[in-house]
Design a protein around this motif. Structure first.
Motif, PDB file in Angstrom:
ATOM      1  N   GLN A 189       0.870  -1.185   0.000  1.00 22.31           N
ATOM      2  CA  GLN A 189       0.000   0.000   0.000  1.00 22.31           C
ATOM      3  C   GLN A 189       0.905   1.233   0.000  1.00 22.31           C
ATOM      4  OE1 GLN A 189      -1.379  -0.653   4.002  1.00 22.31           O
ATOM      5  NE2 GLN A 189      -3.499  -0.744   3.288  1.00 22.31           N
ATOM      6  N   ARG A 192       1.577   6.161   3.062  1.00 19.06           N
ATOM      7  CA  ARG A 192       0.635   7.062   3.759  1.00 19.06           C
ATOM      8  C   ARG A 192      -0.486   6.279   4.404  1.00 19.06           C
ATOM      9  NH1 ARG A 192       1.586   9.587  -1.150  1.00 19.06           N
ATOM     10  NH2 ARG A 192      -0.407   8.949  -2.024  1.00 19.06           N
ATOM     11  N   GLN A 193      -0.723   5.055   3.853  1.00 20.05           N
ATOM     12  CA  GLN A 193      -1.766   4.199   4.441  1.00 20.05           C
ATOM     13  C   GLN A 193      -1.177   3.064   5.259  1.00 20.05           C
ATOM     14  OE1 GLN A 193      -3.148   3.915   0.565  1.00 20.05           O
ATOM     15  NE2 GLN A 193      -3.738   6.050   0.798  1.00 20.05           N
ATOM     16  N   GLY A 287      -3.107  11.789   5.179  1.00 22.82           N
ATOM     17  CA  GLY A 287      -1.966  11.360   4.363  1.00 22.82           C
ATOM     18  C   GLY A 287      -0.832  12.369   4.441  1.00 22.82           C
TER      19      GLY A 287
END
Ligand SMILES: [Zn+2]
Length: 417
Positions: A189, A192-193, A287
């Motif tokens: 992913q 940021r996630q 994010g």
């Protein structure tokens, strides 16, 4: 007799063209791209290639067409990770890489132009369908820009939903048929996630193996655990690599897997243009808060990577909208914030970058037989890394695209996203 005359005329015509395409560069300092420095040198270029590199004192050398004495001359830089068709739309907001309007096409061409003007003569764009016509237009000499290698469509990991190993192999073959120069795989992913793995080991093995079978390299977007998994799968290069452990880095060195980390530009660019990104797909306030925390993690990764014996660290910026033409900022970030030696930073974007692309015999080094991709900086990057902002001369494949008086180049002249 008549045939002989025609042959002679053709020969003269050929010789005339060859002469016109010959150029001699005189330089006082040349970084050869492999870590060596040559002094008082003449570089002869013919038909797009370097044909001789000789000591300037050699009396047989003719007068220079380009006098680059007092500058630092080096091979054109190679950016292993850019998104050349990623742009801001008419409203100024992030528009990604899929735009199809005439404005989008001109903006993509502008991205290519400013990247070349910044001294980057080759980039690897990973990846978008829109890269293909841009790559081909530049390769045919229709518009100026860096040599582009593209992944076309990336293989985006979505767990089991990505497909069976056989379906993934088919996807890789489809990219090759579409004209891909390299295969891009997302195995994590976005950081940021959280950067969790999005492909199983089995899936990664299949995708990397299929690329290899087709004679293509596989570059894998990977954080944390995915770094080890992609290395074990036999991929060519890891992109980003944030939160890889020292053991992961050691394994990459043992396997000869290249690492392409980012020390600053991509995140700095996002923060600088935050209002153009927030609210567009994939970019939230959360994010952006995460990005500020990721920057020091990336600095840590590069510091550890440079200490890992035998690990090959290449130069890639992950240039997105706003960063095109400012790719060289990443050199400054690496030297200033990540403890990279200036010469190692240069080599990462020259001979080592070329080797990682399988182009080590074509580009990245100033030597006879190589493509005439030659740039010059007003300043010495080994003493002051900010000299990378002052590119005053750009030759790609023997064609001069930029040749301005030293001191006359405002930083990133004309780069306005
Ligand atoms: Zn990227």
């Amino acid at each position: 007799m008549r045939n002989l005359l025609i042959a002679t005329a053709l020969w003269l015509l050929g010789a005339g063209i060859a002469t016109a395409q010959r150029a001699v560069i005189t330089a006082s300092v040349v970084l050869d791209g492999q870590g060596g420095t040559l002094r008082d040198t003449q570089i002869a270029v013919e038909n797009g290639k370097i044909v001789a590199v000789t000591a300037q004192a050699n009396s047989s050398a003719k007068a220079a067409d380009y006098d680059l004495r007092g500058l630092t001359v080096l091979p054109g830089w190679i950016d292993a990770h850019a998104h050349i068709t990623w742009l801001f739309g008419k409203d100024g907001k992030n528009a990604g890489m899929t735009g199809t309007t005439q404005e989008d096409a001109y903006q993509a061409a502008s991205n290519a132009w400013v990247t070349l003007m910044a001294g980057f003569t080759t980039i690897q764009s990973v990846g978008a369908v829109n890269d293909l016509p841009l790559r081909d237009a530049i390769a045919k000499g229709k518009i100026p820009g860096p040599r582009i290698l593209t992944a076309v469509e990336p293989l985006v990991g979505k767990g089991e939903a990505t497909g069976t190993p056989e379906e993934m192999r088919a996807f890789v073959r489809k990219q090759k048929e579409a004209g891909a120069d390299v295969i891009k795989i997302f195995a994590s992913q976005s950081i940021r996630q959280g950067g969790g793995m999005t492909l199983s080991q089995e899936q990664l093995n299949a995708a990397c193996d299929e690329a290899k079978k087709l004679g293509l390299r596989a570059v894998v977007h990977a954080y944390k655990d995915a770094v080890r998994a992609a290395t074990l799968a036999g991929c060519t290069q890891i992109e980003h690599g944030t939160l890889a452990t020292d053991d992961d880095l050691k394994l990459m060195a043992e396997r000869g897997t290249y690492l392409d980390p980012q020390c600053g530009l991509v995140i700095e660019n996002y923060l600088q243009y935050k209002e153009r990104y927030v609210g567009t797909p994939g970019y939230t306030e959360e994010g952006f808060a995460a990005m500020e925390k990721i920057l020091p993690m990336n600095h840590d990764l590069v510091r550890r990577a440079m200490k890992t014996a035998g690990l090959k660290v290449v130069f890639g910026t992950d240039a997105v909208a706003g960063a095109h033409g400012r790719n060289a900022e990443e050199f400054i970030d690496r030297v200033r914030d990540c403890g990279v030696e200036p010469m190692a930073a240069m080599v990462s974007a020259n001979a080592l970058g070329a080797e990682a692309m399988g182009l080590g015999k074509e580009i990245g080094t100033i030597a006879p037989g190589m493509q005439a991709d030659i740039i010059a900086l007003d300043g010495d990057p080994l003493q002051d890394i900010t000299a990378v902002r002052r590119v005053v001369f750009v030759m790609k494949g023997g064609v001069v695209y930029k040749n301005v008086a030293r001191g006359a180049v405002p930083e990133y002249a004309g780069v306005k996203p």
